[in-house]
Design an enzyme around this catalytic site. Structure first.
Site, PDB file in Angstrom:
ATOM      1  CG  ASN A 151      37.151  35.142  45.693  1.00  0.00           C
ATOM      2  OD1 ASN A 151      37.634  35.601  46.687  1.00  0.00           O
ATOM      3  ND2 ASN A 151      37.706  34.941  44.709  1.00  0.00           N
TER       4      ASN A 151
ATOM      5  NE  ARG B  57      41.138  33.086  45.312  1.00  0.00           N
ATOM      6  CZ  ARG B  57      41.763  34.164  44.899  1.00  0.00           C
ATOM      7  NH1 ARG B  57      40.974  35.129  44.749  1.00  0.00           N
ATOM      8  NH2 ARG B  57      43.016  34.095  44.552  1.00  0.00           N
TER       9      ARG B  57
ATOM     10  CG  HIS C  30      47.217  34.202  41.504  1.00  0.00           C
ATOM     11  ND1 HIS C  30      48.228  34.903  40.939  1.00  0.00           N
ATOM     12  CD2 HIS C  30      46.129  34.767  41.895  1.00  0.00           C
ATOM     13  CE1 HIS C  30      47.700  36.306  41.060  1.00  0.00           C
ATOM     14  NE2 HIS C  30      46.427  36.069  41.888  1.00  0.00           N
TER      15      HIS C  30
ATOM     16  NE  ARG D   1      48.534  42.376  46.011  1.00  0.00           N
ATOM     17  CZ  ARG D   1      47.946  41.178  45.449  1.00  0.00           C
ATOM     18  NH1 ARG D   1      48.815  40.186  44.789  1.00  0.00           N
ATOM     19  NH2 ARG D   1      46.630  40.934  45.586  1.00  0.00           N
TER      20      ARG D   1
ATOM     21  CD  GLU E  46      41.478  32.043  40.388  1.00  0.00           C
ATOM     22  OE1 GLU E  46      41.363  33.181  39.827  1.00  0.00           O
ATOM     23  OE2 GLU E  46      42.330  32.251  41.082  1.00  0.00           O
TER      24      GLU E  46
END
Ligand code: AMP
Length: 400
Positions: free
Chosen positions: A9, A90, A179, A240, A387
């Site tokens: 990742n 990813r 996600h 964010r 993940e």
């Protein structure tokens, strides 16, 4: 021998890696290099009960991956003998065309690079990670797993922005959702944990990490999600803003004379609970609220209240989207660890069929668990997301 997948990742200044055995679900090693390109980078690899770390300058992603392999060796591992069958990458944005886990060739790299304008913060560093790893491990299949994939078939009513249709088509503007690997994995885990068929469950998944998103999933298929064209839409996040009136962008451009890039950076990096409360770590936010002096404590309190208010609005919206919700699951750093957030998000929702058990909510555990009251029509769960395991499983599924 157990099959092992190296999962990578790659972010702009960090690179995470893990070695996962998809058949057993065991992660045999993981590592992280942070502050790539800065004077002092930090690298850490864990293998079995050994952890090795190093602080030194790591110039680029190439050096980061090489250092990770070195530290893995130092920790007693051997990449040659772990049974590596693939490298899983990813990738955040797959656009309209890339959504299935895909064996990476030059055409896929070119396509992922083309998508950079849709995900300027995420796709370019991920592509660098892909290129570095392909050079270093040329004999293994490299497979891209896209964060947008799970939401590819979102119903048109949820995926479409109510704006000029032709312009949206020309510029591929729709709600892509992110996600996805986590939302899919957690919703499948929930069905397995409850021993109920996935296709008969209506679920809300709340992925609350530094990035945060919610999804409504009917019978295993997503019917709505909070992130949109980019990961900026929806819930309030660590840094964010989530949903804002688009008019704010024009107002800042016109009146405050801010450049588009500066507005984007502000909404991505200096907003959310960090922008309001001074910190994006919920542990610190609670510490400020409980013991900080003014005005910091007040700022942190407002950040927390805004975060919870938005979260409750999305939960309410998805209860309405689904009609009859069987399961709500909290996951990721905040969702798995912060009992206060879970309590405040669901307090007072008994009339809507959601009732949390305070004691269960407060009792930590490593695995999946129920935190709703016995008589709650909707079951509330906490499930750790994974993940890396989901990506590793997607990779071996591609290999057959
Ligand atoms: P993630 O992006 O899933 O790794 O989540 C990272 C975020 O989880 C951090 O920024 C913290 O806000 C939050 N977090 C991690 N551990 C805890 C904890 N024990 N209590 C509250 N929040 C936590």
């Amino acid at each position: 021998m157990n099959r092992t997948v190296l999962v990578i990742n790659s972010g702009s200044s960090s690179m995470k890696f893990s070695l996962v055995q998809p058949d057993s679900g065991v992660e045999i090693a993981d590592g992280l290099v942070e502050r790539i390109g800065e004077r002092e980078s930090i690298a850490k690899v864990q293998f079995g009960d050994r952890t090795v770390d190093r602080e030194c300058a790591v110039a680029d992603h190439d050096a980061a991956l090489r250092l990770t392999f070195e530290l893995f060796d130092e920790a007693g591992g051997n990449l040659e003998t772990v049974g590596l069958v693939a490298v899983g990458h990813r990738l955040v944005h797959g656009g309209r065309d890339l959504y299935r886990p895909t064996v990476i060739d030059d055409a896929v790299v070119a396509k992922a690079r083309e998508l950079a304008p849709l995900a300027p913060l995420h796709n370019p560093p991920a592509v660098i990670g892909v290129e570095v790893a392909r050079r270093m491990l040329p004999d293994l299949p490299h497979i891209a797993v896209f964060d947008t994939a799970f939401f590819h078939d979102l119903p048109a009513a949820a995926a479409t922005y109510a704006m000029d249709r032709e312009l949206a088509e020309q510029w591929r503007i729709r709600r892509y959702g992110f996600h996805g690997t986590s939302h899919q994995y957690v919703s499948e885990q929930a069905a397995e944990f409850l021993d109920r068929p996935l296709d008969q469950l209506n679920q809300i998944v709340l992925h609350l990490g530094n990035g945060a998103s919610a999804s409504a999933i009917a019978g295993g298929r997503p019917v709505d999600t909070s992130m949109g064209l980019t990961p900026m839409e929806g819930l309030v996040m660590g840094t964010r803003s989530g949903d804002v009136d688009p008019g704010i962008v024009f107002y800042l451009a016109r009146t405050a004379k801010m450049a588009v890039e500066d507005i984007e950076a502000m909404l991505n990096r200096r907003s959310g609970v960090f922008g309001l409360g001074g910190d994006n770590d919920f542990r610190e936010l609670h510490r400020l609220i409980e013991g900080g002096s003014e005005p910091e404590a007040g700022h942190a309190r407002l950040a927390y209240d805004v975060y919870i208010h938005r979260l409750r609005k999305y939960i309410g919206a998805y209860l309405a989207v689904l009609g009859d919700t069987h399961v709500i699951t909290f996951t990721a750093g905040v969702g798995e660890n912060d009992a206060k957030v879970r309590r405040d998000a669901l307090t007072g929702l008994a009339p809507l069929g959601v009732e949390i058990d305070e004691h269960l909510n407060e009792s930590p555990s490593r695995g999946a668990r129920v935190i709703s009251a016995d008589n709650s029509p909707t079951t509330v769960l906490v499930i750790p997301t994974d993940e890396e395991l989901a990506i590793a499983r997607a990779c071996v599924a591609v290999l057959g």
